[in-house]
Design an enzyme around this catalytic site. Structure first.
Site, PDB file in Angstrom:
ATOM      1  N   GLU A 169       0.819  -1.212   0.000  1.00 28.53           N
ATOM      2  CA  GLU A 169       0.000   0.000   0.000  1.00 28.53           C
ATOM      3  C   GLU A 169       0.858   1.269   0.000  1.00 28.53           C
ATOM      4  OE1 GLU A 169      -4.063  -1.928   1.876  1.00 28.53           O
ATOM      5  OE2 GLU A 169      -2.480  -1.298   3.214  1.00 28.53           O
ATOM      6  N   ALA A 314      -7.238  -7.032  11.740  1.00 28.85           N
ATOM      7  CA  ALA A 314      -8.259  -6.336  12.517  1.00 28.85           C
ATOM      8  C   ALA A 314      -9.465  -7.223  12.844  1.00 28.85           C
ATOM      9  CB  ALA A 314      -8.693  -5.063  11.792  1.00 28.85           C
TER      10      ALA A 314
END
Lengths: 431, 431
Positions: A169, A314
């Site tokens: 990213e 997450a």
């Protein structure tokens, strides 16, 4: 007699455990974090790349938990746990618990080369995101003003160590920014000539994804000008670049997205930890022989039947936090705890505008559909309605205007008079 | 032969001079600032108080000036000016000019007590705004966790030195935040008991406003719990509080909004400066005997016919910047320069929600109408359409929900391993 639950860490695991236990009778909760905020870590790279501001992905823990009247929040550092005394030692006071939930995550690490940090910041906190932003934008500023071509080439070289989702990213963002956004802002350099490398020790990047998706991501990165080096182990990092075996690249900016290690709390207790310091937990997420201590999130080593451990994602942390909270409630009702089962939410990574990969069980897809999926999922899971609205607005604005957030270089030093003894200062020239 | 115009400082004066000269034939422009951004300083206190983010009031100079193809932006520090050689010395190179525009403003100063800065940060830069935010929010965090009542009282005491608009806006914000917003977030303290002082050496605060408006502002501040001490000269500042003659207040947080001094560039040239180092300019804004050097904004001492000098306000800087640009264009056309005349835009200050004062010539008003005027004027003058939209959205959100921006404490230190020699670190406990 009320039970005192102490939660260490306000990440996805800690906050979700707190929400399950909040406003329940006969429970007092204390949550301690070294930061005063909960961070939506999946979007942290966007703060590093100035696509979002820090307030867009973080919220003070106090605000998030204000309506749970039985929760007290302390900003503080937990130094150690005394299992026998059921006490934690913090930088301000000792606190006694009936139940302890450890959820203070992992930090990046440098495989025994901590001196590399100075030259290659990692990306785990807002302070680090701001540091990365500062370095990347400062490199362009310096390239614009230098007249030395070798120096300029070094300044326009960015090396990302580690080819996981964060590395991909970051590299994708720098690629996109340099190819599509920055050109018109500079007079002396061509930002399109920026050299970007991902250096990965494994045979391919995105090792947790299927090979075909990883391969598609590699192609997308290449189209943005990112060169992917696999089977490449970094042997040294210094202020001028990176050594990879016999090869060397000169770069002013090196970013670290490689290893993680558990925070040190496990070492202060006599418990089993794995190779990277994560605490080994039972199927109910408590520590063997200590049913009153739970571990959740990245700090927990939860082993699956096939011998693999759950990854540091997450959704894992979120589900574990909830499961821990529920198990404590079951305890208090005198009922049997439930064993933790992870419901796989898949994984995804974004490379650039309209480019992402999504893997959900056997379902795999990429391109613009994957990108929209990525976008919707991240908006949906953002901390609050306010966060959702403002992030969506900023993304929409950027998408349609091709203009990104403010790439400000804000100094760490705030003083005008850093040396109080001198009457004038180095900063005298300008406001 | 093209004329080279060098502009030092990207504030209101510099940026407006640049815009007048941008894309004009036969002119090359170089603008140098130590920051990479233009800052909308009138709203800086809102960043300090977490009502806005840094990106809301600042924009990179490169972005703002990208469409002027004859403007080059350098981030750099200007060390001195050689008037004879027509050259400025920077931290990266010497640059020769045909015209020089000095617009690098003022900085706060401590009347010869620079050692006070450590205990009382000023508010002139984004880095300082973030430092103030950090200190204010950290004080509440520490108050919440201490059990020592004397310590707690000190932590909940805020002293603002200086009763100008900045001091009033800071004090009003802390008053409003402590009385209306923070209460529900803490369990051990009552933020409504926060003690707030404005300490002003003059007989009244807001000396540039008319006495009746200043008096109304004082009443508004008092209603928010702010105590205004006038005729009070600070004689010492240390880490535990402030000494004012024979009186002493213990306070963990002291903010400095008192004196300013011009940036040091005037001292490097053989030119006339005033008591606080501002450069004395002629009526066309150039330096006597040096028509090729202009000074604008806070750095300029422009004397009016009645002997007063123009105050350091954004509209003054903005108009001076434009006037300087136009005078250079007149020069190049062989025409006579125009003398600078300030068109008075009045002045205003805000104290809190629905509370402000506005003075425009003989027109004076306060209350909610003044507050809306303040709001509209500030939105109107914001740097870009994007800034206007996002600031308005955030203000609207805060106004109607009573929830303010994210009060994050972001560390200055980004390293996990600040001492690279040790294998573990003080930061080991938590992510």
């Amino acid at each position: 007699m009320k039970k005192h639950v102490v939660i260490v860490g306000g990440g996805f695991a800690g906050i979700n455990a707190a929400k399950v236990l909040g406003n329940k009778p006969d429970i007092e909760i204390t949550i301690i974090d070294r930061k005063n905020y909960h961070l939506f870590q999946p979007l942290l790279y966007q703060v590093a790349m100035a696509a979002l501001g820090e307030g867009d992905i973080a919220a003070p823990l106090r605000n998030m938990l204000a309506n749970y009247r039985n929760i007290t929040v302390f900003k503080g550092i937990v130094r150690s746990v005394d299992i026998e005394k059921k006490t934690i030692v913090t930088d301000f006071r000792e606190i006694t618990y009936d139940y302890l939930i450890l959820a203070c995550g992992v930090q990046h690490h440098y495989f025994g080369n901590n001196q590399w940090e100075e030259f290659a910041p990692g990306l785990k906190t807002l302070a680090q995101a701001k540091e990365i932003r500062r370095r990347v934008m400062e490199a362009y500023e310096r390239a614009e003003r230098t007249t030395d071509f070798v120096e300029r080439k070094k300044l326009l070289t960015f090396i990302i160590v580690g080819g996981g989702p964060t590395g991909v990213e970051l590299a994708g963002s720098i690629g996109e920014m340099s190819r599509y956004t920055l050109s018109k802002f500079y007079r002396n350099i061509d930002p399109k000539l920026t050299r970007i490398f991902i250096v990965e020790a494994a045979p391919r990047i995105l090792g947790s994804f299927s090979p075909d998706l990883a391969s598609k991501a590699t192609r997308s990165l290449e189209k943005l000008g990112v060169q992917v080096w696999t089977n490449s182990m970094v042997s040294n990092v210094d202020e001028n670049g990176v050594q990879i075996g016999n090869e060397r690249i000169e770069a002013a900016t090196v970013l670290w997205a490689a290893g993680v290690t558990a925070t040190g709390i496990g070492k202060t207790m006599d418990v089993d930890t794995d190779r990277i310091g994560r605490i080994i937990v039972d199927e109910d997420l408590s520590i063997p022989q200590h049913p009153e201590i739970f571990v959740g999130g990245d700090l927990a080593n939860f082993q699956l039947e096939d011998g693999r451990t759950l990854p540091g994602l997450a959704p894992v942390a979120l589900q574990q936090g909830r499961a821990i909270g529920k198990n404590i409630l079951l305890d208090l009702k005198g009922r049997t705890r439930k064993l933790f089962r992870y419901r796989d939410k898949g994984q995804m990574a974004t490379i650039g505008k309209n480019k992402a990969i999504v893997e959900f069980g056997s379902l795999k897809f990429d391109g613009i559909l994957a990108w929209f999926t990525w976008l919707l999922v991240h908006i949906y899971f953002l901390t609050s309605f306010r966060h959702r609205v403002f992030v969506l607005l900023q993304w929409g604005w950027s998408y349609f205007t091709f203009s990104y957030g403010a790439r400000l270089i804000v100094n760490r030093e705030w003083r005008f008079y850093p040396e109080a003894c001198s009457s004038s200062s180095v900063n005298d020239e300008e406001e």
